[in-house]
Write a protein that holds these residues in place. Sequence first.
Motif, PDB file in Angstrom:
ATOM      1  N   ALA A  72       1.094   2.371  -6.498  1.00  0.00           N
ATOM      2  CA  ALA A  72      -0.193   2.622  -5.846  1.00  0.00           C
ATOM      3  C   ALA A  72      -1.270   2.877  -6.886  1.00  0.00           C
ATOM      4  O   ALA A  72      -2.387   2.331  -6.790  1.00  0.00           O
ATOM      5  CB  ALA A  72      -0.075   3.805  -4.884  1.00  0.00           C
ATOM      6  N   ARG A  73      -0.976   3.677  -7.874  1.00  0.00           N
ATOM      7  CA  ARG A  73      -1.961   3.974  -8.924  1.00  0.00           C
ATOM      8  C   ARG A  73      -2.331   2.704  -9.690  1.00  0.00           C
ATOM      9  O   ARG A  73      -3.494   2.504 -10.034  1.00  0.00           O
ATOM     10  CB  ARG A  73      -1.413   5.045  -9.855  1.00  0.00           C
TER      11      ARG A  73
ATOM     12  N   ARG B  14       0.348   3.945   1.681  1.00  0.00           N
ATOM     13  CA  ARG B  14       0.496   4.377   3.069  1.00  0.00           C
ATOM     14  C   ARG B  14       1.664   3.628   3.731  1.00  0.00           C
ATOM     15  O   ARG B  14       2.508   4.217   4.397  1.00  0.00           O
ATOM     16  CB  ARG B  14      -0.792   4.157   3.851  1.00  0.00           C
TER      17      ARG B  14
ATOM     18  N   SER C 120      -7.005  12.230  -2.254  1.00  0.00           N
ATOM     19  CA  SER C 120      -7.794  10.998  -2.427  1.00  0.00           C
ATOM     20  C   SER C 120      -9.044  11.242  -3.235  1.00  0.00           C
ATOM     21  O   SER C 120      -9.430  12.312  -3.535  1.00  0.00           O
ATOM     22  CB  SER C 120      -8.164  10.406  -1.078  1.00  0.00           C
TER      23      SER C 120
ATOM     24  N   SER D 160       0.858  -1.193   0.000  1.00  0.00           N
ATOM     25  CA  SER D 160       0.000   0.000   0.000  1.00  0.00           C
ATOM     26  C   SER D 160       0.889   1.237   0.000  1.00  0.00           C
ATOM     27  O   SER D 160       2.018   1.207   0.506  1.00  0.00           O
ATOM     28  CB  SER D 160      -0.909   0.031   1.235  1.00  0.00           C
TER      29      SER D 160
ATOM     30  N   GLU E  88      -5.131   2.648  -6.035  1.00  0.00           N
ATOM     31  CA  GLU E  88      -5.145   3.560  -4.896  1.00  0.00           C
ATOM     32  C   GLU E  88      -5.046   4.995  -5.393  1.00  0.00           C
ATOM     33  O   GLU E  88      -4.302   5.283  -6.330  1.00  0.00           O
ATOM     34  CB  GLU E  88      -3.932   3.319  -3.988  1.00  0.00           C
TER      35      GLU E  88
ATOM     36  N   ARG F 217      -2.417  -0.222  -8.491  1.00  0.00           N
ATOM     37  CA  ARG F 217      -3.289  -1.007  -7.616  1.00  0.00           C
ATOM     38  C   ARG F 217      -4.667  -0.364  -7.462  1.00  0.00           C
ATOM     39  O   ARG F 217      -5.533  -0.907  -6.797  1.00  0.00           O
ATOM     40  CB  ARG F 217      -2.665  -1.148  -6.220  1.00  0.00           C
TER      41      ARG F 217
END
Length: 178
Positions: A130-131, A65, A178, A63, A135, A133
Motif C-alpha cells: 500500500a505504501r 482496504r 490517513s 488496495s 496509499e 502505491r
Amino acid sequence: MHEAVLALIAEGGSESLSMKEISARSGVHEATLYRRWRDVDTVILDAATTRVVHDNPIQDTGSLRGDLRAWAAYAAAEIAHPAGFALFEALIRAKLISDDDDADATRRRERARAYLEHRSAHLQEAIDRARERGEPAPPLSAVLDGVLAPLYLRAVFGYRRTDEDVEMLIDRVLSDHS
C-alpha cells in the motif's frame, strides 16, 4: 493427519481430543504421533497453523482496504469455526499458559512464535504494498489492535458475531492513519 485433527475438532472440540482418536482417524500410528508431536496441544498447533498459512495468503487486491477486507473476512470466519478457535486456544496455551521449560513446551512456544511472525510478515507485506502505491497505511500494530483483537474478543466473549461490522473496524484503522 492435519485433516483428521481439524475434522475431529470440528466434530467435538479440542478439549477432549486424544492421540488415540487422532491415530484412529488419520491412520497414523499412535506411537508415531507421540514421537513426532509429543502431545495433543502440539498436534493441534501444527495442524491449525499449517492450514491457516497455506489456505490464506493475504491477497493483493490492489488496495489496502481490499487486502484488509479479504484478510479480516477470512480471519472472522476462521475464528468462528471450531478449528480456527482451537488454533487461538493452542496459541494461548503455547505462549501464555505454559511456564514449562521442557523441550516440548519450548517447541510449542517456538511454533507459536513462528506462526505469529509469519502471519505478521504477510500482513506487513500488504501494508508495504500500500505504501509503495502511495496509499496512507497504518502500522502493523494498529491493524492487529484495531481489527484482529476485536474479532478475537467477540469470539471469546460471544457478545457479537465475529464478522459483524468488520468494515467499520477497517475504516476506523485506515482513517486514524490517513
